[in-house]
Design a protein around this motif. Structure first.
Motif, PDB file in Angstrom:
ATOM      1  N   ASP B  17      26.776  45.661  37.921  1.00  0.00           N
ATOM      2  CA  ASP B  17      27.858  45.677  37.087  1.00  0.00           C
ATOM      3  C   ASP B  17      29.120  44.886  38.021  1.00  0.00           C
ATOM      4  OD1 ASP B  17      27.307  46.366  34.590  1.00  0.00           O
ATOM      5  OD2 ASP B  17      28.396  47.920  35.521  1.00  0.00           O
ATOM      6  N   LEU B  18      29.553  44.232  37.832  1.00  0.00           N
ATOM      7  CA  LEU B  18      30.669  43.339  38.640  1.00  0.00           C
ATOM      8  C   LEU B  18      31.935  44.453  38.661  1.00  0.00           C
ATOM      9  CD1 LEU B  18      30.239  39.687  37.751  1.00  0.00           C
ATOM     10  CD2 LEU B  18      29.405  41.085  39.577  1.00  0.00           C
ATOM     11  N   THR B  19      32.790  44.351  40.243  1.00  0.00           N
ATOM     12  CA  THR B  19      33.628  45.194  39.950  1.00  0.00           C
ATOM     13  C   THR B  19      34.910  44.192  39.834  1.00  0.00           C
ATOM     14  OG1 THR B  19      34.522  44.096  42.776  1.00  0.00           O
ATOM     15  CG2 THR B  19      33.187  46.135  42.774  1.00  0.00           C
ATOM     16  N   ASP B  20      36.220  44.857  39.211  1.00  0.00           N
ATOM     17  CA  ASP B  20      37.604  44.248  39.035  1.00  0.00           C
ATOM     18  C   ASP B  20      37.250  43.054  39.720  1.00  0.00           C
ATOM     19  OD1 ASP B  20      38.301  45.207  36.506  1.00  0.00           O
ATOM     20  OD2 ASP B  20      39.412  47.144  37.744  1.00  0.00           O
ATOM     21  N   LEU B  23      35.127  40.613  38.483  1.00  0.00           N
ATOM     22  CA  LEU B  23      35.575  39.000  37.653  1.00  0.00           C
ATOM     23  C   LEU B  23      36.741  39.353  37.494  1.00  0.00           C
ATOM     24  CD1 LEU B  23      35.417  43.082  35.380  1.00  0.00           C
ATOM     25  CD2 LEU B  23      33.804  40.708  34.839  1.00  0.00           C
TER      26      LEU B  23
END
Lengths: 202, 160
Positions: B17-20, B23
């Motif tokens: 998953d990518l972080t804020d 993204l």
């Protein structure tokens, strides 16, 4: 709280009161998106139809519990996803189960009666058969959450907030990340078609 | 961010998953790079172009049949919740509730009986306690007689 004048919420509130004609309208309106989601969750057209019908039966059975706290589609897609996941789990537990196995209690009866499909896939569909198969295959290989999120995006009108609720109340950042990951995987697998522009051919 | 970093970030997105922040960087890159943006849009177009799953012509009719069948089997759906609990489908719950009620009533009765018995016993003990001093005096006299020396038979005979 969702606007009670939202047409779907208003319909569902009538269903909650036991209005069968409102219920029929809801089924007609949402059978296609529910079928799209369920079929691409479990990849079995006949089983998908049974599950999709069960989704709407569950809507009727649990109608008294419906509260317009969120959009109707959030509630509907959550039921659809849960029933689809139940089927995936059932298959995982009983991988040998097959529709070809006769029922012991009524072997002479067909397993299910499925009518002709109302919307057969047209020969001149926007995607060529091969490309469509590639996209479907790539989609099926995605982890369930990524697939569901992308499918809900595809339906249109489903916001990230709704997707977060359908996926079990995850955060918006998590939804964005899940969708981005799904897209990245698909982009990687379908790169040749994206670059060649084959998706644009009719 | 340059193209190489963008590609690396895409690869990272496949793995985790990518972080804020990541993204946001990707979105900024896509907004500023029409070629990459076009590929993303092509992907969205591909997904949108997937044909709808065929639905049987009698789908709605079958759903309605199923609902009507369920309503016939369980018409109690329109009743209040407490009325539904009285229907035969909740027979085990009814039996369990009746058994529980019987046990509670039995226990209450038994506890009441015990309480009454204790009160009566206390009254009896109090009544006995009032007699105790005189009773004990007589008791000591009798006990003293019993513990006296044996009778001298010869003296007794002479006295007769």
């Amino acid at each position: 709280m969702v606007d009670r004048n939202d047409p779907d919420v208003a319909l569902m509130l009538r269903v909650k009161e036991g209005d069968l004609s409102a219920y029929e309208t809801l089924v007609e309106k949402f059978k296609q998106p529910v079928m799209n989601l369920v079929y691409r969750l479990i990849n079995d057209i006949d089983e998908a139809e049974d599950i999709a019908q069960n989704v709407f039966v569950q809507v009727w059975k649990t109608r008294e519990r419906y509260e317009p706290a969120s959009k109707f589609t959030t509630w509907l897609f959550t039921i659809a996803r849960n029933l689809g996941l139940n089927e995936i789990r059932r298959r995982t537990r009983h991988p040998a189960d097959s529709l070809d196995e006769p029922r012991p209690d009524n072997e002479s009866q067909p397993l299910r009666v499925v009518e002709d499909r109302s919307s057969p896939i047209p020969a001149d569909a926007a995607l060529s058969g091969e490309l469509r198969a590639k996209v479907e295959e790539a989609l099926m290989d995605l982890p369930e959450k990524q697939r569901t999120a992308l499918l809900l995006c595809r339906e249109g009108g489903v916001s990230y907030e709704e997707i977060a609720d359908v996926l079990g109340g995850i955060s918006l950042t998590a939804v964005k990340s899940i969708i981005f990951r799904g897209r990245a995987v698909l982009k990687n697998r379908l790169k040749p078609y994206l670059k060649s522009g084959e998706w644009q051919k009719k | 961010m340059n193209q190489s970093e963008f590609d690396n970030l895409l690869q990272t997105a496949i793995e985790r998953d990518l972080t804020d922040g990541e993204l946001a960087r990707l979105q900024r890159w896509l907004a500023a790079n029409p070629t990459d943006q076009a590929e993303w849009e092509a992907l969205d177009h591909l997904l949108a172009s997937l044909p709808d799953t065929p639905v049987a012509t009698n789908f709605t009719a079958r759903v309605l049949d199923e609902v009507r069948r369920a309503e016939t089997a369980h018409p109690a759906l329109d009743q209040a919740w407490w009325q539904r609990l009285l229907s035969p489908q909740f027979r085990p719950i009814q039996i369990a509730a009746a058994a529980t009620l019987a046990m509670v009533l039995g226990d209450v009765g038994y506890q009441s009986h015990l309480k009454q018995s204790r009160a009566e016993m206390a009254a009896a003990v109090a009544a006995i306690a009032e007699f105790t001093p005189g009773f004990l005096a007589d008791f000591e006299a009798i006990e003293a007689i019993a513990q006296a020396d044996p009778i001298d038979e010869e003296l007794w005979a002479a006295l007769k």
